[in-house]
Design a protein around this motif. Structure first.
Motif, PDB file in Angstrom:
ATOM      1  N   GLN A 187      -7.127  17.390  41.439  1.00  0.00           N
ATOM      2  CA  GLN A 187      -6.782  18.253  40.317  1.00  0.00           C
ATOM      3  C   GLN A 187      -6.513  17.365  39.112  1.00  0.00           C
ATOM      4  N   ALA A 188      -7.073  17.737  37.968  1.00  0.00           N
ATOM      5  CA  ALA A 188      -6.981  16.910  36.767  1.00  0.00           C
ATOM      6  C   ALA A 188      -5.624  17.027  36.098  1.00  0.00           C
ATOM      7  N   TYR A 189      -5.129  15.895  35.616  1.00  0.00           N
ATOM      8  CA  TYR A 189      -3.945  15.832  34.772  1.00  0.00           C
ATOM      9  C   TYR A 189      -4.416  15.623  33.325  1.00  0.00           C
ATOM     10  N   GLY A 190      -3.619  14.947  32.521  1.00  0.00           N
ATOM     11  CA  GLY A 190      -4.000  14.698  31.140  1.00  0.00           C
ATOM     12  C   GLY A 190      -3.526  15.790  30.206  1.00  0.00           C
ATOM     13  N   GLY A 191      -4.098  15.828  29.000  1.00  0.00           N
ATOM     14  CA  GLY A 191      -3.724  16.827  28.020  1.00  0.00           C
ATOM     15  C   GLY A 191      -2.264  16.728  27.632  1.00  0.00           C
ATOM     16  N   ALA A 192      -1.566  17.864  27.628  1.00  0.00           N
ATOM     17  CA  ALA A 192      -0.178  17.914  27.167  1.00  0.00           C
ATOM     18  C   ALA A 192       0.780  17.159  28.074  1.00  0.00           C
ATOM     19  N   ILE A 193       0.382  16.896  29.306  1.00  0.00           N
ATOM     20  CA  ILE A 193       1.243  16.105  30.197  1.00  0.00           C
ATOM     21  C   ILE A 193       1.523  14.747  29.575  1.00  0.00           C
TER      22      ILE A 193
END
Length: 424
Positions: A318-324
């Motif tokens: 499952q992808a993380y990234g972005g606002a995390i």
């Protein structure tokens, strides 16, 4: 008023049963708390009676950490209320609520906050460990959306933790797990998302899995924050796709169709509430379960080969990234915000005679991916050392915080961080 259950009482066996049927422990007493005052009394009872203390909400700990053999289990499930403050756009959630209760209350107004992918997960356990979900790339982790915690400490005091009040505790509760007290209420920031979601899944044959996964990895680099990329790897093939919350979401479909020969395509628009419950385990506590997890900060070709060339169990990404990544790393206990993908390999079975074999195959598969891993999600730790979830400097800070709020380590049935004095 607290209901106390003892071995042999009606409801005792149901209250001690959790999601993993491998866990068959028998607390000396189960305190089913209905109010914060009930929790205070139960914590003080555990201290004065010298009983090992466990805290149960959703009961999803794979290691069964909520259930102390011969100890006192605080059962928060009667505290499942959710109140929506539309003026402040805040959800006030009791410590025993499940994710489905939070989602349903907020969705009446087209609102939501980041929550996990299974509706019968406890809000408390998920959020205290960080809280990954389909909205995290847009709005941050569940813990990033908490504006206030109500906490019963090891001394039985009730305190409030916010960015301005007991700020050190607020920092630790944002990803440090259940180490610092019993959280009896959370306040979550809500976001306007509407009520629609899109799930896209494309299955490719095993002989095309390597090229398809490499292409999927590259697509993820420029994916909009509304899209959370997913992958499921089995011995027969690979299913790649994404979850999109909000309107539209179909612009990525042609790119997925071009990743390789598609054996099966499923593109389905659905209500957000359906998305949030589609992975529920309708079997309840019937299955024995085991899992292992890793964080990948990159996904090199060698890791992709290891993913698809190991026979036996399945795995998911499952992808993380972005606002995390928008929240600075030192702003919260949660670590490894630069994770690219989370890896989990899991299995379930019913025959106790198969325990050793099924656990061994999961461990072996996870071990083949260890060379490419950097850290792990605290909520998927399963017998591993806590340092996998936190870098040394942050772990030291957490140990100091633990020494301040729980110097005797009363709250140790969790992914435990020993107080600084005890750790030394």
């Amino acid at each position: 008023m607290t209901t106390f259950l003892h071995p042999g009482d009606r409801g005792y066996d149901e209250a001690r049963s959790i999601w993993n049927a491998m866990i068959d422990r028998r607390p000396a007493v189960i305190a089913r708390c209905r109010t914060t005052a009930d929790v205070v009394d139960a914590v003080r009872l555990a201290r004065t009676s010298n009983l090992e203390l466990g805290i149960r909400c959703g009961g999803h700990s794979i290691a069964g950490l909520a259930v102390p053999d011969g100890g006192l289990m605080i059962d928060l499930t009667p505290m499942g209320g959710v109140e929506i403050d539309l003026e402040r756009r805040i959800a006030i959630v009791q410590g025993g609520a499940l994710l489905g209760e939070l989602d349903r209350a907020a969705q009446r107004y087209g609102l939501a906050t980041t929550a996990g992918n299974v509706s019968h997960t406890g809000v408390g356990g998920l959020t205290l460990g960080g809280g990954m979900g389909w909205l995290a790339r847009r709005f941050g982790l569940a813990c990033d959306n908490v504006t206030a915690y109500e906490v019963v400490t090891a001394n039985g005091d009730v305190i409030r933790a916010t960015a301005d009040e007991n700020a050190d505790l607020f920092w630790g509760l944002r990803g440090g797990g259940g180490n610092f007290g019993v959280v009896t209420a959370f306040e979550f920031q809500l976001h306007e998302i509407g009520t629609r979601a899109l799930v896209a899944e494309f299955t490719y044959p095993i002989e095309a899995a390597y090229d398809a996964l490499r292409g999927w990895r590259e697509l993820n680099r420029t994916a909009p924050r509304e899209a959370t990329f997913t992958a499921s790897i089995t011995p027969d093939g690979v299913t790649l796709g994404y979850v999109w919350v909000g309107p539209r979401g179909d612009d990525l479909l042609p790119e997925f169709r071009a990743l390789g020969p598609v054996l099966h395509e499923k593109v389905e628009a659905m209500p957000y509430l359906t998305l949030q419950s589609r992975d529920d385990s309708v079997q309840g506590h019937r299955y024995r379960r085991y899992w292992k997890g890793h964080y990948f900060k990159s996904l090199p070709d060698e890791a992709i080969k290891a993913l698809i060339n190991t026979p036996g169990p399945s795995a998911s990404l499952q992808a993380y990234g972005g606002a995390i990544c928008d929240t600075p790393d030192d702003a919260a206990a949660f670590s490894h915000r630069d994770t690219l993908f989370e890896f989990v390999t899991a299995t379930r079975w019913q025959d106790p005679a198969a325990d050793e074999e099924r656990i061994a195959e999961i461990r072996e598969y996870a071990a083949t991916l260890t060379p490419y891993a950097e850290g792990a999600y605290v909520n998927t730790l399963n017998g591993e050392a806590i340092h996998r979830a936190f870098p040394p400097a942050k772990l030291a800070r957490l140990a100091e915080l633990k020494a301040k709020y729980d110097p005797d380590n009363l709250f140790h049935l969790n992914q435990n961080i020993a107080p600084a004095a005890l750790a030394a």
